[in-house]
Design an enzyme around this catalytic site. Structure first.
Site, PDB file in Angstrom:
ATOM      1  N   ARG A  51      39.145  10.502  48.178  1.00 11.75           N
ATOM      2  CA  ARG A  51      39.688   9.600  47.299  1.00 11.75           C
ATOM      3  C   ARG A  51      40.676  10.077  46.630  1.00 11.75           C
ATOM      4  O   ARG A  51      40.938  11.329  46.783  1.00 11.75           O
ATOM      5  CB  ARG A  51      38.701   8.805  46.553  1.00 11.75           C
ATOM      6  CG  ARG A  51      37.516   9.839  45.943  1.00 11.75           C
ATOM      7  CD  ARG A  51      37.731  10.708  44.933  1.00 11.75           C
ATOM      8  NE  ARG A  51      38.717  10.437  43.869  1.00 11.75           N
ATOM      9  CZ  ARG A  51      39.424  11.146  43.345  1.00 11.75           C
ATOM     10  NH1 ARG A  51      39.496  12.390  43.624  1.00 11.75           N
ATOM     11  NH2 ARG A  51      40.403  10.655  42.342  1.00 11.75           N
ATOM     12  N   ALA A  53      44.916   9.218  45.167  1.00 13.18           N
ATOM     13  CA  ALA A  53      46.056   8.842  45.987  1.00 13.18           C
ATOM     14  C   ALA A  53      46.814   9.949  47.257  1.00 13.18           C
ATOM     15  O   ALA A  53      46.865   9.681  48.182  1.00 13.18           O
ATOM     16  CB  ALA A  53      47.295   8.539  45.119  1.00 13.18           C
ATOM     17  N   ARG A  91      42.161   0.528  51.571  1.00 11.74           N
ATOM     18  CA  ARG A  91      42.237   0.340  49.918  1.00 11.74           C
ATOM     19  C   ARG A  91      43.828   0.108  49.690  1.00 11.74           C
ATOM     20  O   ARG A  91      44.578   0.739  50.334  1.00 11.74           O
ATOM     21  CB  ARG A  91      42.236   1.617  49.303  1.00 11.74           C
ATOM     22  CG  ARG A  91      40.241   1.974  49.751  1.00 11.74           C
ATOM     23  CD  ARG A  91      40.015   3.273  48.638  1.00 11.74           C
ATOM     24  NE  ARG A  91      39.970   3.011  47.212  1.00 11.74           N
ATOM     25  CZ  ARG A  91      39.915   3.741  46.516  1.00 11.74           C
ATOM     26  NH1 ARG A  91      40.046   5.212  46.760  1.00 11.74           N
ATOM     27  NH2 ARG A  91      40.071   3.437  45.105  1.00 11.74           N
ATOM     28  N   GLN A 190      34.606   9.825  38.278  1.00 14.60           N
ATOM     29  CA  GLN A 190      35.287  10.793  39.033  1.00 14.60           C
ATOM     30  C   GLN A 190      35.845  11.872  38.043  1.00 14.60           C
ATOM     31  O   GLN A 190      35.796  13.141  38.191  1.00 14.60           O
ATOM     32  CB  GLN A 190      36.861  10.090  39.254  1.00 14.60           C
ATOM     33  CG  GLN A 190      36.536   9.432  40.793  1.00 14.60           C
ATOM     34  CD  GLN A 190      36.656   7.965  40.102  1.00 14.60           C
ATOM     35  OE1 GLN A 190      35.802   7.551  39.206  1.00 14.60           O
ATOM     36  NE2 GLN A 190      37.124   7.048  41.335  1.00 14.60           N
ATOM     37  N   ASP A 231      48.602   6.123  41.354  1.00 10.50           N
ATOM     38  CA  ASP A 231      48.466   5.640  42.567  1.00 10.50           C
ATOM     39  C   ASP A 231      49.575   4.965  43.127  1.00 10.50           C
ATOM     40  O   ASP A 231      49.929   4.753  44.502  1.00 10.50           O
ATOM     41  CB  ASP A 231      47.086   4.578  42.651  1.00 10.50           C
ATOM     42  CG  ASP A 231      45.953   5.622  42.571  1.00 10.50           C
ATOM     43  OD1 ASP A 231      45.392   6.003  43.453  1.00 10.50           O
ATOM     44  OD2 ASP A 231      45.687   5.834  41.284  1.00 10.50           O
ATOM     45  N   ASN A 241      47.192   3.447  37.877  1.00 12.74           N
ATOM     46  CA  ASN A 241      46.257   4.404  37.881  1.00 12.74           C
ATOM     47  C   ASN A 241      44.745   3.867  37.559  1.00 12.74           C
ATOM     48  O   ASN A 241      44.728   2.823  37.348  1.00 12.74           O
ATOM     49  CB  ASN A 241      46.676   5.568  36.999  1.00 12.74           C
ATOM     50  CG  ASN A 241      45.894   6.664  37.167  1.00 12.74           C
ATOM     51  OD1 ASN A 241      45.806   6.972  38.651  1.00 12.74           O
ATOM     52  ND2 ASN A 241      45.213   7.467  36.225  1.00 12.74           N
TER      53      ASN A 241
HETATM   54  O1  MRU Z   1      39.817   5.310  43.116  1.00 11.60           O
HETATM   55  P1  MRU Z   1      40.245   6.626  43.023  1.00 11.60           P
HETATM   56  O2  MRU Z   1      39.023   7.899  42.919  1.00 11.60           O
HETATM   57  O3  MRU Z   1      40.746   6.811  44.576  1.00 11.60           O
HETATM   58  O4  MRU Z   1      41.239   6.719  42.255  1.00 11.60           O
HETATM   59  C1  MRU Z   1      42.095   7.888  42.002  1.00 11.60           C
HETATM   60  C2  MRU Z   1      42.939   7.951  40.715  1.00 11.60           C
HETATM   61  O5  MRU Z   1      43.193   6.942  40.061  1.00 11.60           O
HETATM   62  C3  MRU Z   1      43.841   9.051  40.716  1.00 11.60           C
HETATM   63  O6  MRU Z   1      44.136   9.182  39.188  1.00 11.60           O
HETATM   64  C4  MRU Z   1      45.093   9.010  41.386  1.00 11.60           C
HETATM   65  O7  MRU Z   1      45.059   8.563  42.770  1.00 11.60           O
HETATM   66  C5  MRU Z   1      45.800  10.211  41.550  1.00 11.60           C
HETATM   67  S1  MRU Z   1      44.850  11.355  42.553  1.00 11.60           S
HETATM   68  C6  MRU Z   1      45.709  12.659  42.558  1.00 11.60           C
END
Ligand code: MRU
Length: 347
Positions: A51, A53, A91, A190, A231, A241
């Site tokens: 997971r 971006a 996603r 996370q 994202d 984000n």
């Molecule tokens: O749901 P996730 O864990 O994929 O969400 C990730 C985020 O929101 C991060 O801040 C974003 O993707 C940047 S990752 C380098």
């Protein structure tokens, strides 16, 4: 980045398999997941084995290459088109996924070999962009800087280095004495699980805070700046984000705390005029009702943490309007979150 002295990328492709660190088990277990075909890679994105971006983008690129390999092996010319739809339906919010499928699909039409090479090239560019974000972001970080971050935008969210954490790694690497406040980032934690694990691995001082403690700490003058990932970034500078980012941006504005977004150009989406055009993923309510962790016997357990009879609503991301953002740290440097500056950086 290094884990127990060994260098790892977050995701990589070898032969026709894609390998990735299983982020659902971290920090309690370090295991590599093997996706043997594009559907396994889709499953890994959907279930968040991988997971963030950048990592989603690289995995989607590899999945598209896997689909071309399978299409040739099965002499099924339609398979790549079907696969693209399946990968793009995993996603919706991270623009990097769609950037990757489009790029690899186009090269796959030339040859399978070109698709694999391009997917590898995309992953390498992902690393270089993250490293450059670190270099430019480091210029904003002074000695003794106390930085808050939300979710995980570290190397686990990319192929290496990360976005929001990359400037912190660069600063610490230069001997700057930085301290990080890590938002736990409910409902999937996370921050408490992945960002804390990364920072501990890199020996960077940090503390985990409840998501709703940031505004208070800012009001007490305990936070010097905030850096988050992204994202999807709209043409006017609005940023999607992890859910909870908007609240932090509003508090930062109120208390005069600089609020930076770190993201590569592959996260920008000129088709979205503003944040209103960005699709927000709504995830399963069980992510709110249950938490996964280590029990007293060291076993990973899933437990219910909310009233069984109540429904839950689980938006995965939110939109921070450009007016709350101090600047966007890209691989080409720091830019203002406005249409002109964004247009210029793509020239
Ligand atoms: O749901 P996730 O864990 O994929 O969400 C990730 C985020 O929101 C991060 O801040 C974003 O993707 C940047 S990752 C380098």
């Amino acid at each position: 980045m290094r884990v127990n002295g060994k260098h790892y990328r977050t995701v990589w492709m070898q032969g026709s398999s894609v390998f990735m660190i299983d982020q659902n088990l971290l920090p309690f277990e370090f295991r590599i997941y093997e996706a043997k075909n594009y559907r396994d890679s889709c499953n890994a994105i959907r279930t968040m084995i991988t997971r963030g971006a950048g990592a989603i983008g690289a995995t989607a690129g590899f999945a598209m290459a896997q689909a071309f390999i399978e299409s040739k092996r099965n002499s099924d010319v339609k398979l790549a088109d079907l696969a693209r739809k399946e990968i793009e339906s995993t996603r919706p919010t991270a623009r990097n996924l769609f950037y990757a499928t489009d790029r690899i699909y186009k090269t796959g039409l030339i040859s399978v070999e070109k698709a694999v090479q391009e997917a590898q090239r995309l992953a390498t560019e992902n690393i270089e962009a993250a490293r450059m974000i670190g270099k430019f972001g480091n210029e904003l970080i002074g000695e003794g800087c106390r930085i808050e971050t939300h979710c995980n935008a570290g190397w686990l969210g990319f192929v290496d280095y990360g976005s929001a954490l990359s400037p912190i790694y660069t600063a610490a690497g230069q001997g700057k004495d930085v301290f990080v406040f890590v938002d736990e980032t409910r409902p999937r934690s996370q921050g408490a699980r992945l960002t804390a694990w990364e920072l501990q691995n890199e020996g960077i001082p940090h503390v985990i805070i409840p998501d709703n403690a940031g505004a208070y700490l800012m009001s007490q003058g305990k936070i010097d700046m905030m850096i988050v990932g992204a994202d999807r970034i709209a043409a006017n500078g609005d940023v999607a984000n992890k859910i909870g980012t908007l609240e932090k941006a509003i508090a930062a504005k109120e208390f005069g705390v600089p609020f930076y977004v770190a993201a590569p150009l592959s996260t920008f989406d000129s088709n979205c005029q503003s944040g209103n055009d960005i699709e927000i993923e709504i995830r399963n309510q069980d992510e709110i009702h249950y938490q996964t962790g280590l029990d007293a016997h060291g076993k990973i357990q899933k437990i219910m943490v909310s009233n069984p009879g109540s429904e839950a609503l689980n938006p995965g991301f939110d939109i921070t309007p450009a007016k709350f953002i101090t600047g966007i740290i890209t691989e080409k440097g720091l830019i203002k979150p406005d249409s002109c500056s964004i247009k210029k950086i793509f020239e």
